[in-house]
Design a protein around this motif. Structure first.
Motif, PDB file in Angstrom:
ATOM      1  N   PRO A   8      27.280  16.967  26.815  1.00  0.00           N
ATOM      2  CA  PRO A   8      28.611  16.478  26.422  1.00  0.00           C
ATOM      3  C   PRO A   8      29.700  17.144  27.257  1.00  0.00           C
ATOM      4  N   TYR A   9      30.823  16.395  27.443  1.00  0.00           N
ATOM      5  CA  TYR A   9      31.873  16.907  28.304  1.00  0.00           C
ATOM      6  C   TYR A   9      32.578  18.075  27.622  1.00  0.00           C
ATOM      7  N   PRO A  10      32.850  19.134  28.397  1.00  0.00           N
ATOM      8  CA  PRO A  10      33.447  20.340  27.800  1.00  0.00           C
ATOM      9  C   PRO A  10      34.880  20.147  27.329  1.00  0.00           C
ATOM     10  N   THR A  11      35.329  21.099  26.531  1.00  0.00           N
ATOM     11  CA  THR A  11      36.690  21.090  25.998  1.00  0.00           C
ATOM     12  C   THR A  11      37.724  21.240  27.106  1.00  0.00           C
ATOM     13  N   SER A  12      37.460  22.153  28.025  1.00  0.00           N
ATOM     14  CA  SER A  12      38.410  22.431  29.102  1.00  0.00           C
ATOM     15  C   SER A  12      37.647  22.669  30.403  1.00  0.00           C
ATOM     16  N   VAL A  13      38.077  22.005  31.494  1.00  0.00           N
ATOM     17  CA  VAL A  13      37.419  22.139  32.793  1.00  0.00           C
ATOM     18  C   VAL A  13      38.477  22.269  33.889  1.00  0.00           C
ATOM     19  N   ASP A 115      34.576  26.114  26.647  1.00  0.00           N
ATOM     20  CA  ASP A 115      33.998  25.042  25.842  1.00  0.00           C
ATOM     21  C   ASP A 115      33.654  25.521  24.442  1.00  0.00           C
ATOM     22  N   GLU A 116      33.852  24.641  23.476  1.00  0.00           N
ATOM     23  CA  GLU A 116      33.399  24.874  22.117  1.00  0.00           C
ATOM     24  C   GLU A 116      33.327  23.528  21.396  1.00  0.00           C
ATOM     25  N   PRO A 117      32.507  23.417  20.352  1.00  0.00           N
ATOM     26  CA  PRO A 117      32.266  22.105  19.738  1.00  0.00           C
ATOM     27  C   PRO A 117      33.381  21.654  18.809  1.00  0.00           C
ATOM     28  N   TYR A 118      33.533  20.336  18.752  1.00  0.00           N
ATOM     29  CA  TYR A 118      34.462  19.709  17.809  1.00  0.00           C
ATOM     30  C   TYR A 118      33.909  19.801  16.390  1.00  0.00           C
ATOM     31  N   LEU A 119      32.615  19.488  16.207  1.00  0.00           N
ATOM     32  CA  LEU A 119      31.999  19.509  14.883  1.00  0.00           C
ATOM     33  C   LEU A 119      31.055  20.701  14.742  1.00  0.00           C
ATOM     34  N   LYS A 120      31.086  21.314  13.574  1.00  0.00           N
ATOM     35  CA  LYS A 120      30.172  22.433  13.302  1.00  0.00           C
ATOM     36  C   LYS A 120      28.752  21.948  13.025  1.00  0.00           C
ATOM     37  N   PHE A 121      28.653  20.783  12.378  1.00  0.00           N
ATOM     38  CA  PHE A 121      27.352  20.216  12.006  1.00  0.00           C
ATOM     39  C   PHE A 121      27.106  19.013  12.911  1.00  0.00           C
ATOM     40  N   ASN A 148      20.775  18.500  24.040  1.00  0.00           N
ATOM     41  CA  ASN A 148      21.929  17.684  23.681  1.00  0.00           C
ATOM     42  C   ASN A 148      22.979  18.448  22.877  1.00  0.00           C
ATOM     43  N   LYS A 149      22.775  19.758  22.742  1.00  0.00           N
ATOM     44  CA  LYS A 149      23.687  20.621  21.972  1.00  0.00           C
ATOM     45  C   LYS A 149      23.839  20.137  20.526  1.00  0.00           C
ATOM     46  N   LEU A 150      22.746  19.675  19.954  1.00  0.00           N
ATOM     47  CA  LEU A 150      22.707  19.324  18.535  1.00  0.00           C
ATOM     48  C   LEU A 150      22.135  20.519  17.788  1.00  0.00           C
ATOM     49  N   ASN A 151      22.744  20.870  16.654  1.00  0.00           N
ATOM     50  CA  ASN A 151      22.393  22.161  16.048  1.00  0.00           C
ATOM     51  C   ASN A 151      21.769  22.086  14.657  1.00  0.00           C
ATOM     52  N   VAL A 152      21.448  20.868  14.175  1.00  0.00           N
ATOM     53  CA  VAL A 152      20.755  20.748  12.888  1.00  0.00           C
ATOM     54  C   VAL A 152      19.625  19.734  13.030  1.00  0.00           C
ATOM     55  N   LEU A 153      18.416  20.166  12.684  1.00  0.00           N
ATOM     56  CA  LEU A 153      17.289  19.242  12.549  1.00  0.00           C
ATOM     57  C   LEU A 153      17.147  18.916  11.067  1.00  0.00           C
ATOM     58  N   MET A 446      30.184  13.968  19.074  1.00  0.00           N
ATOM     59  CA  MET A 446      30.184  15.057  18.106  1.00  0.00           C
ATOM     60  C   MET A 446      30.771  16.339  18.689  1.00  0.00           C
ATOM     61  N   TRP A 447      30.581  16.537  19.989  1.00  0.00           N
ATOM     62  CA  TRP A 447      31.001  17.796  20.614  1.00  0.00           C
ATOM     63  C   TRP A 447      32.465  17.771  21.038  1.00  0.00           C
ATOM     64  N   ASN A 448      32.930  16.619  21.516  1.00  0.00           N
ATOM     65  CA  ASN A 448      34.251  16.527  22.117  1.00  0.00           C
ATOM     66  C   ASN A 448      34.993  15.338  21.508  1.00  0.00           C
ATOM     67  N   ASP A 449      36.151  15.582  20.921  1.00  0.00           N
ATOM     68  CA  ASP A 449      36.900  14.505  20.261  1.00  0.00           C
ATOM     69  C   ASP A 449      37.974  13.900  21.161  1.00  0.00           C
ATOM     70  N   GLY A 450      37.867  14.132  22.472  1.00  0.00           N
ATOM     71  CA  GLY A 450      38.840  13.568  23.399  1.00  0.00           C
ATOM     72  C   GLY A 450      38.666  12.070  23.588  1.00  0.00           C
ATOM     73  N   GLU A 451      39.552  11.465  24.379  1.00  0.00           N
ATOM     74  CA  GLU A 451      39.487  10.036  24.662  1.00  0.00           C
ATOM     75  C   GLU A 451      38.190   9.705  25.401  1.00  0.00           C
TER      76      GLU A 451
END
Length: 523
Positions: A8-13, A115-121, A148-153, A446-451
């Protein structure tokens, strides 16, 4: 300027002039999982590990003002540096680095990523109730989550068609409930379950990769495998087989017998003991409960009268409330599917997982319930159900997911989850063609809430899919994932053959038999 090739695209680049050749690298620092992960990638991609290579070093600073899953990754002429405030952040930094090295063929642009995620779950459901996957395939699924940087199975372990988790107090659940004689109109038996030791192995493997494992024990419906083992759990002690056909079965657990609740609490106690150290959530199902048996059951009707309940729908709410109370008393947060379609809160801490609004109105009700309780997990089947054919849920549609629905308070959004139900996905190899290429699209939402710009996303997706293939995950083609109108209709028509497997006529006949036999007794 072209965006960095990363999903997923990072928060800031920030991208700068110049490139760093990383075909020979030197890992500096205390050995950790991220190093092992990178070494495995290097071996599969002909990278050389050498003391003379480009320096890759990391530092953990607990005072760094960033999310625990966040990181700062800098690529300069002097090497690659990673900063984070936890090992989770380091792991995701190396995950991004692997993507970049693969996508740029080892020659990386100078850049700084914060970078940091938009959603915790950020969840992914694996349904092993319908089809048992060997432990090795479950571990591959976890590897896929991490990439895919998904953190819950979300591990769906019980179904009408199979019980997959060892419960010491009720050995028949796996001795008998884990096996079915055949599947739909086939003749081949299917079975399998996970021992507690295997589950501990899965949890440890997942936790090392930033993934927590949330178990689901589906109650009070989707429970015919349990009823086949312990008939007293049903309303009429019927001798039922482990279900062999797909579709929702009409025999739920009895909501009026105290012995049913004792069994539920015994099972959940063992589940919590097993999973509790790694997750704060316990999923208790709750959807697609046919209440016909309850209308005829003396125990259920007595419970309705005792507690002043209006009808069987409120009886289900009563059942779920008691189960939620038990989970909360144990120190955990209950989660349930929307489907307990009541206009009142089942429990103030329950999280509602929204999946379907087939009949209209349930999304509104679920949002209302979420505002009164623990929150809302978005699994909208229009975008998130990756077992659906691409003619129903195309790659482009998945990329349109907006996790936060309109009229939902941000603090009530727990997260989002994509789901892989396995009625027609018997193994991980086939699963990959459904998961890819949709999972990167959903993970970015899920990771980035940008456009979002789909055409730009696809440019980053093409090299990313090559990485997944090198790691053992073969994708469906983009043409298949964004089908033409005709191809999409063909895909959907083939998928809808499922109605032939639902035993709808059998259920109606069985309902009539039960009504005739037990309706008279009630009179």
């Amino acid at each position: 300027m072209e965006r960095l090739k990363l999903i997923p695209y990072p928060t800031s680049v920030e991208v700068f002039e110049g490139n760093l050749d990383c075909k020979e690298v030197n890992l500096i620092g205390e050995p950790c999982f991220a190093f092992d992960f990178f070494k495995d990638f290097a071996q599969k991609n002909s990278l050389t590990l050498s003391d003379n290579g480009v320096k890759i070093q990391y530092g953990i600073d607990s005072a760094l003002a960033i999310d625990e899953e966040g990181y700062i990754l800098e690529i300069t002429a002097s090497g690659i540096s990673i900063s984070a405030n936890s090992k989770k952040g380091v792991n995701y930094a190396f995950c991004s680095l692997v993507h970049l090295i693969s996508n740029y063929d080892g020659v990386l642009p100078y850049c700084k990523i914060q970078d940091e995620p938009y959603l915790k779950f950020r969840g992914m459901l694996l349904d092993n109730g319908r089809y048992f996957f060997p432990v090795e395939e479950v571990l591959k699924y976890i590897d896929f989550c991490f990439l895919n940087k998904l953190n819950v199975l979300h591990w769906h372990l019980t179904e009408d068609q199979g019980w997959r988790i060892e419960i010491d107090k009720y050995p028949l659940l796996t001795q008998k409930g884990s096996k079915r004689s055949h599947t739909n109109f086939g003749i081949k038996p299917h079975g399998g379950f996970y021992t507690k030791e295997q589950i501990r192995q899965v949890i440890a493997y997942a936790n090392e990769r930033n993934v927590e494992v949330m178990p689901e024990i589906d109650l009070p419906g989707h429970a015919q495998a349990a009823l086949a083992c312990y008939p007293y759990l049903g309303c009429f002690d019927r001798k039922l087989p482990v279900a062999t056909h797909w579709g929702v079965k009409h025999d739920p657990l009895c909501a009026g017998k105290e012995s049913t609740y004792e069994w539920v609490f015994d099972v959940l106690s063992e589940v919590i003991d097993l999973f509790g150290g790694n997750t704060k959530y316990i999923h208790i199902g709750g959807d697609e409960v046919f209440r016909h048996r309850w209308t005829l059951c003396e125990n259920c009707q007595a419970t309705i009268a005792k507690y002043g309940l209006k009808d069987e729908e409120e009886l289900q709410a009563h059942f779920m409330r008691r189960v939620c109370e038990f989970v909360v008393e144990k120190g955990y947060i209950p989660m349930a599917w929307n489907g307990v379609n009541v206009d009142k809160t089942v429990h103030e801490k329950v999280i509602w997982q929204f999946w379907s609004d087939e009949h209209g109105g349930s999304e509104r009700i679920t949002k209302s319930l979420a505002h009164q309780s623990g929150g809302y997990l978005n699994s909208n089947s229009k975008y998130n159900y990756v077992d659906f054919p691409y003619g129903m849920t195309s790659l482009k549609r998945s990329y349109e997911l907006k996790p936060l629905p309109e009229d939902m308070e941000r603090d009530k959004l727990v997260g989002a989850e994509l789901t892989l139900w396995t009625e027609y996905i018997p193994n991980f190899k086939k699963a990959c063609r459904y998961l890819l290429p949709r999972t990167p699209a959903l993970s970015e939402c899920m990771w980035n809430d940008g456009e979002k710009d789909y055409q730009e996303f696809e440019k980053r997706l093409v090299p990313t899919l090559k990485l997944f293939e090198k790691q053992g995950f073969k994708s469906a083609s983009l043409k298949w994932a964004n089908p033409s109108k005709l191809l999409g209709k063909c895909q959907t028509a083939w998928f809808n053959r499922r109605v032939l497997h639902w035993q709808g006529l059998h259920n109606l006949i069985d309902d009539a038999i039960v009504t005739k036999k037990y309706g008279k007794k009630r009179k």
